[in-house]
Scaffold this active site. Structure first.
Site, PDB file in Angstrom:
ATOM      1  N   LYS A  25       0.841  -1.202   0.000  1.00  0.00           N
ATOM      2  CA  LYS A  25       0.000   0.000   0.000  1.00  0.00           C
ATOM      3  C   LYS A  25       0.872   1.246   0.000  1.00  0.00           C
ATOM      4  CE  LYS A  25      -1.805   1.393   3.863  1.00  0.00           C
ATOM      5  NZ  LYS A  25      -2.564   1.978   4.988  1.00  0.00           N
ATOM      6  N   SER A  26       1.892   1.256   0.861  1.00  0.00           N
ATOM      7  CA  SER A  26       2.728   2.460   0.992  1.00  0.00           C
ATOM      8  C   SER A  26       3.420   2.772  -0.322  1.00  0.00           C
ATOM      9  CB  SER A  26       3.795   2.252   2.052  1.00  0.00           C
ATOM     10  OG  SER A  26       3.206   1.801   3.230  1.00  0.00           O
ATOM     11  N   ASP A  52      -7.740   1.889  -0.735  1.00  0.00           N
ATOM     12  CA  ASP A  52      -6.862   3.055  -0.615  1.00  0.00           C
ATOM     13  C   ASP A  52      -6.259   3.470  -1.954  1.00  0.00           C
ATOM     14  OD1 ASP A  52      -7.475   3.037   2.013  1.00  0.00           O
ATOM     15  OD2 ASP A  52      -5.419   3.079   2.745  1.00  0.00           O
ATOM     16  N   ASN A  94     -10.665   6.536   3.745  1.00  0.00           N
ATOM     17  CA  ASN A  94      -9.901   6.512   4.993  1.00  0.00           C
ATOM     18  C   ASN A  94      -8.418   6.306   4.684  1.00  0.00           C
ATOM     19  OD1 ASN A  94      -9.426   6.616   7.715  1.00  0.00           O
ATOM     20  ND2 ASN A  94     -10.222   4.579   8.179  1.00  0.00           N
ATOM     21  N   GLY A  96      -4.986   7.503   4.596  1.00  0.00           N
ATOM     22  CA  GLY A  96      -4.001   8.483   5.049  1.00  0.00           C
ATOM     23  C   GLY A  96      -2.914   8.684   4.002  1.00  0.00           C
ATOM     24  N   SER A 176       2.915  11.508  13.234  1.00  0.00           N
ATOM     25  CA  SER A 176       2.818  10.617  12.083  1.00  0.00           C
ATOM     26  C   SER A 176       3.931  10.972  11.126  1.00  0.00           C
ATOM     27  CB  SER A 176       1.455  10.795  11.391  1.00  0.00           C
ATOM     28  OG  SER A 176       1.499  10.217  10.102  1.00  0.00           O
ATOM     29  N   SER A 205       8.545   6.068  13.029  1.00  0.00           N
ATOM     30  CA  SER A 205       8.324   5.259  11.818  1.00  0.00           C
ATOM     31  C   SER A 205       9.330   5.587  10.714  1.00  0.00           C
ATOM     32  CB  SER A 205       6.896   5.467  11.282  1.00  0.00           C
ATOM     33  OG  SER A 205       5.944   5.393  12.300  1.00  0.00           O
ATOM     34  N   ASP A 325       2.932  -1.016  12.020  1.00  0.00           N
ATOM     35  CA  ASP A 325       1.752  -1.707  11.497  1.00  0.00           C
ATOM     36  C   ASP A 325       1.843  -3.213  11.725  1.00  0.00           C
ATOM     37  OD1 ASP A 325       0.786   0.682  10.792  1.00  0.00           O
ATOM     38  OD2 ASP A 325       0.871   0.390   8.624  1.00  0.00           O
ATOM     39  N   GLU A 353      -6.138   3.860  11.617  1.00  0.00           N
ATOM     40  CA  GLU A 353      -7.509   3.641  11.169  1.00  0.00           C
ATOM     41  C   GLU A 353      -8.491   3.690  12.340  1.00  0.00           C
ATOM     42  OE1 GLU A 353      -4.913   2.554   9.788  1.00  0.00           O
ATOM     43  OE2 GLU A 353      -5.218   2.090   7.667  1.00  0.00           O
ATOM     44  N   ARG A 356      -5.666   1.926  17.777  1.00  0.00           N
ATOM     45  CA  ARG A 356      -5.336   0.495  17.724  1.00  0.00           C
ATOM     46  C   ARG A 356      -4.913  -0.077  19.074  1.00  0.00           C
ATOM     47  NH1 ARG A 356      -2.240   0.235  11.829  1.00  0.00           N
ATOM     48  NH2 ARG A 356      -4.149  -0.136  10.645  1.00  0.00           N
ATOM     49  N   HIS A 397      -8.549  -2.828   8.674  1.00  0.00           N
ATOM     50  CA  HIS A 397      -8.090  -4.052   8.021  1.00  0.00           C
ATOM     51  C   HIS A 397      -7.130  -4.869   8.868  1.00  0.00           C
ATOM     52  CE1 HIS A 397      -4.447  -1.655   6.340  1.00  0.00           C
ATOM     53  NE2 HIS A 397      -5.048  -0.937   7.237  1.00  0.00           N
ATOM     54  N   ARG A 398      -6.238  -4.182   9.567  1.00  0.00           N
ATOM     55  CA  ARG A 398      -5.212  -4.937  10.301  1.00  0.00           C
ATOM     56  C   ARG A 398      -5.782  -5.648  11.528  1.00  0.00           C
ATOM     57  NH1 ARG A 398      -1.338  -4.395   7.243  1.00  0.00           N
ATOM     58  NH2 ARG A 398      -0.843  -2.411   6.249  1.00  0.00           N
ATOM     59  N   LYS A 429      -9.083  -2.767   2.400  1.00  0.00           N
ATOM     60  CA  LYS A 429      -8.224  -1.572   2.419  1.00  0.00           C
ATOM     61  C   LYS A 429      -6.846  -1.903   1.830  1.00  0.00           C
ATOM     62  CE  LYS A 429      -7.605   2.426   5.284  1.00  0.00           C
ATOM     63  NZ  LYS A 429      -6.256   2.918   5.185  1.00  0.00           N
ATOM     64  N   PRO A 457     -37.815 -32.281  -0.786  1.00  0.00           N
ATOM     65  CA  PRO A 457     -38.254 -32.758  -2.091  1.00  0.00           C
ATOM     66  C   PRO A 457     -37.889 -31.787  -3.201  1.00  0.00           C
ATOM     67  CG  PRO A 457     -40.115 -31.910  -0.863  1.00  0.00           C
ATOM     68  CD  PRO A 457     -38.941 -31.888   0.063  1.00  0.00           C
ATOM     69  N   THR A 458     -38.071 -32.257  -4.393  1.00  0.00           N
ATOM     70  CA  THR A 458     -37.707 -31.476  -5.557  1.00  0.00           C
ATOM     71  C   THR A 458     -38.533 -30.183  -5.640  1.00  0.00           C
ATOM     72  OG1 THR A 458     -37.030 -31.899  -7.814  1.00  0.00           O
ATOM     73  CG2 THR A 458     -39.299 -32.421  -7.298  1.00  0.00           C
TER      74      THR A 458
HETATM   75  O1   DC Z   1     -32.214 -31.567  -6.169  1.00  0.00           O
HETATM   76  P1   DC Z   1     -32.357 -32.014  -7.644  1.00  0.00           P
HETATM   77  O2   DC Z   1     -33.720 -31.815  -8.207  1.00  0.00           O
HETATM   78  O3   DC Z   1     -31.281 -31.370  -8.486  1.00  0.00           O
HETATM   79  O4   DC Z   1     -32.049 -33.565  -7.628  1.00  0.00           O
HETATM   80  C1   DC Z   1     -32.117 -34.359  -8.790  1.00  0.00           C
HETATM   81  C2   DC Z   1     -32.338 -35.798  -8.418  1.00  0.00           C
HETATM   82  O5   DC Z   1     -31.151 -36.326  -7.803  1.00  0.00           O
HETATM   83  C3   DC Z   1     -33.443 -36.002  -7.416  1.00  0.00           C
HETATM   84  O6   DC Z   1     -34.632 -36.432  -8.042  1.00  0.00           O
HETATM   85  C4   DC Z   1     -32.943 -37.069  -6.492  1.00  0.00           C
HETATM   86  C5   DC Z   1     -31.474 -37.142  -6.709  1.00  0.00           C
HETATM   87  N1   DC Z   1     -30.733 -36.713  -5.536  1.00  0.00           N
HETATM   88  C6   DC Z   1     -30.452 -37.622  -4.562  1.00  0.00           C
HETATM   89  O7   DC Z   1     -30.875 -38.755  -4.646  1.00  0.00           O
HETATM   90  N2   DC Z   1     -29.690 -37.274  -3.483  1.00  0.00           N
HETATM   91  C7   DC Z   1     -29.245 -36.035  -3.359  1.00  0.00           C
HETATM   92  N3   DC Z   1     -28.491 -35.716  -2.297  1.00  0.00           N
HETATM   93  C8   DC Z   1     -29.538 -35.058  -4.343  1.00  0.00           C
HETATM   94  C9   DC Z   1     -30.302 -35.425  -5.414  1.00  0.00           C
END
Ligand code: DC
Length: 666
Positions: A25-26, A52, A94, A96, A176, A205, A325, A353, A356, A397-398, A429, A457-458
């Site tokens: 930096k300096s 800086d 900031n 200096g 300084s 310094s 520093d 800064e 310190r 930063h430090r 910084k 689930p999906t």
């Molecule tokens: O989360 P996704 O829709 O991208 O997953 C795709 C398929 O992969 C899902 O139908 C099940 C499978 N899967 C799995 O069995 N175990 C996981 N950890 C992630 C996904």
């Protein structure tokens, strides 16, 4: 770079590897100013990219310099001492190293050529003294208005006025050294005759003054020095661009890695490239202090190698005036010492800064340390009984960087604790990638690296939630579904029978997979878009039923557990992959909601879709994922259920972060 409210460092255990330091930096800001005052073009290589230097470059642009930037090379077309803009308002953050020399240069230029320039900064900048420099400039005849509290920025620099250069310029050197540096850098602008600068009080310094003198020499100005009390800029001095300048690595930044090597490089050393025995910067002498505390240091012209020597480190008493520093790093190393460490002659810490000395004392105490402080010294006792602490960083930063070394407490206590660094982006910084660089050379026990699992689930929104939680915490993200999708896609392309688990599993080791910035590459092909297609989801769900496929992908998924932490989304993250994860979330939403979300997603991408058939597909996949014998989709026993049917993404993220916070010791 971590732009997050806090970064939790899990207990760290070891260090090895090579780091390349960002530019000093300096040196960066001095070179930029000298290039701007010279005539013609200067190409500055390896320039530090940081807050800086950014404010300095903005200021130079505002003054009419030509600035062309390409990565870490900047080319400056200088003013040749002639003002192109006679009026400018410069905001200097900031920095200096920008405020002091620009004030001196613009005050002199305004005096000789006329003009009016305002310099200001952030609130902390307006608390950092500049009165001694202003007094010296006024003594020369410069017209300077205080726009806030006298003795502090903001200031207005006016002209023309007559300058009195016959009598020596007197400046205090004990608050300084940047005041003297500012005068040395700027006075050649008006050196029609010898100009003598006399330092009042003991100059602190000094190594920074040596950097200034060395760089002035490179730009054609040979200052005559009488001890450290007087400096003469010879009559007729003119800035001459050397054409090209290479900026050394930042020696103060090196101190964290020197400290790291001393604490944790028990086997292979930490190699630091960019500074070494031939560096201009005084802070390389930090290695002597580190060696006195026990570090085993080897130095080459522009590299250092550091490993642990004495352990525990050795407590000592040290005058740190020459390394103000870098010395902050010693205060944290002191926690690992065999006795008290006293750092003296550090009054300048109070006007940096932040204050310190106060900052270091307060934050070290949060870790449990016993700390005493005086006007210009600090004493730190070794620590055995460590407390998990959230370290306030004071926009300094430090403070952020040196406290990262506290995360090695597991090397001296069985009850290892994580360390929370608040507002970690303040490292920008001087070292925007500090934490990424650190994580590249340290190790932790896998079990200490936190994992948050999000199963469900999906189309329940796991991916979005995981991404957002990851972003908020600075954690990496594992989209395990993408691995099954890639496997399904590759198996189909290879013409395999998707019901043949062994055959599909066999191709997994040869998949040339790469994850980069949210994209997935198979070989050189970016397959991200293909992976998200509904058809690929079905392939994934088919191959995911095979235990052999799941086993083949197991280690690949575990490898995502990297510092500083992981958010993993899928079906079996909490049950099979990370059964000891400290937070497991099971995310659900009604089938109708999920079908609707998927529908909107597809339509927004211009893909036509039918909401009814989407819902049927989702339900079919849920059935298959739930009813398969290998890792069926089900909540882990200790998972927290989150039904987000009626929640926006922000609410879900807030909920998960709230749960996470309750599991943290801070
Ligand atoms: O989360 P996704 O829709 O991208 O997953 C795709 C398929 O992969 C899902 O139908 C099940 C499978 N899967 C799995 O069995 N175990 C996981 N950890 C992630 C996904």
């Amino acid at each position: 770079m971590f732009k997050i409210p806090f970064l939790d460092l899990p207990p760290l255990r070891g260090a090895a590897g090579t780091v390349r330091l960002p530019g000093s930096k300096s040196i960066s800001n001095r070179v930029l100013l000298l290039a701007a005052l010279s005539e013609g073009r200067t190409v500055v290589r390896d320039l530090l990219a940081s807050d800086d230097t950014a404010v300095m470059l903005d200021a130079l642009r505002a003054l009419g310099c030509g600035v062309a930037q390409d990565d870490d090379t900047v080319s400056i077309v200088g003013l040749g001492g002639k003002l192109l803009a006679k009026h400018a308002k410069l905001f200097l953050g900031n920095a200096g190293t920008a405020m002091r020399p620009l004030t001196a240069a613009l005050a002199l230029l305004a005096a000789t050529q006329g003009g009016s320039f305002e310099v200001s900064g952030v609130a902390r900048m307006h608390e950092r003294p500049i009165g001694d420099l202003v007094d010296a400039l006024r003594g020369l005849g410069c017209a300077i208005d205080d726009l806030g509290n006298p003795g502090y920025p903001p200031l207005r620099l006016n002209g023309p006025t007559a300058l009195a250069l016959a009598t020596p310029v007197r400046v205090r050197g004990d608050v300084s050294s940047q005041f003297l540096t500012a005068l040395l850098l700027a006075l050649p602008l008006v050196a029609e005759r010898d100009i003598r600068i006399e330092v009042i009080g003991e100059l602190i310094s000094k190594p920074y003054i040596e950097i200034t003198l060395a760089l002035l020499a490179r730009f054609g100005i040979d200052v005559r020095r009488e001890g450290w009390q007087a400096f003469v800029i010879p009559a007729g001095s003119r800035y001459r661009s050397p054409g090209e300048v290479f900026v050394e690595g930042d020696a103060s930044s090196a101190s964290y890695f020197v400290g790291l090597g001393a604490i944790a490089a028990t086997d292979t050393p930490i190699r630091i490239e960019g500074v070494g025995s031939e560096s201009l910067q005084g802070d390389v002498r930090f290695i002597e202090a580190a060696a006195a505390m026990g570090a085993d240091v080897k130095a080459g012209p522009n590299w250092l190698e550091v490993r642990r020597g004495a352990w525990p480190l050795k407590g000592l008493t040290l005058d740190c005036n020459h390394i103000p520093d870098a010395a902050m790093t010693l205060a944290v190393m002191a926690l690992y010492a065999d006795g008290p460490t006293t750092l003296t002659n550090i009054a300048s810490w109070r006007v940096k800064e932040t204050d310190r000395i106060a900052a270091m004392a307060t934050e070290l105490r949060k870790l449990g340390a016993t700390v005493d402080e005086g006007p210009d010294w600090i004493r730190v006792q070794p620590l055995q009984d460590w407390k998990a602490a959230a370290i306030h960083t004071y926009d300094d930063h430090r403070v952020a960087m040196c406290f990262s070394l506290a995360a090695f407490n597991g090397l001296v206590t069985d009850a290892a604790v994580p360390v929370r660094i608040l507002e970690p982006q303040c490292v920008a910084k001087t070292f925007p990638d500090y934490f990424e660089t650190l994580f590249g050379v340290v190790t932790a026990n896998a079990a200490d690296i936190p994992v948050i699992t999000i199963d469900g689930p999906t189309a329940s929104g796991k991916g979005t939630l995981a991404d957002e939680v990851g972003k908020a915490l600075g954690f990496g993200v594992l989209d395990s579904g993408a691995l099954y999708r890639v496997t399904g896609l590759a198996a189909r392309r290879a013409g395999l029978d998707l019901d043949d688990g062994a055959a599909v599993a066999a191709i997994v080791p040869s998949l040339r997979l790469r994850f980069s910035e949210g994209h997935v590459f198979l070989g050189t092909e970016d397959v991200s878009a293909r992976l998200r297609a509904e058809a690929t989801g079905l392939l994934a769900s088919q191959v995911a039923v095979h235990p052999q496929v799941r086993a083949a992908l197991h280690q690949l998924q575990l490898d995502f557990r990297r510092l500083p932490g992981l958010v993993a989304d899928g079906r079996d993250m909490g049950t099979a992959l990370f059964p000891a994860a400290p937070l497991k979330v099971f995310l659900t939403a009604s089938a109708a909601t999920r079908a609707e979300r998927r529908y909107k997603q597809l339509i927004s991408k211009g893909i036509s879709a039918n909401i009814e058939s989407l819902r049927e597909d989702l339900e079919a996949r849920d059935e298959r994922d739930k009813n398969r014998s290998a890792s069926p989709l089900e909540p882990a026993q200790d998972a927290l259920l989150l039904d987000n049917s009626a929640l926006g993404i922000e609410e879900s993220v807030t909920q998960v972060l709230g749960w996470w916070q309750r599991r943290r010791p801070f």
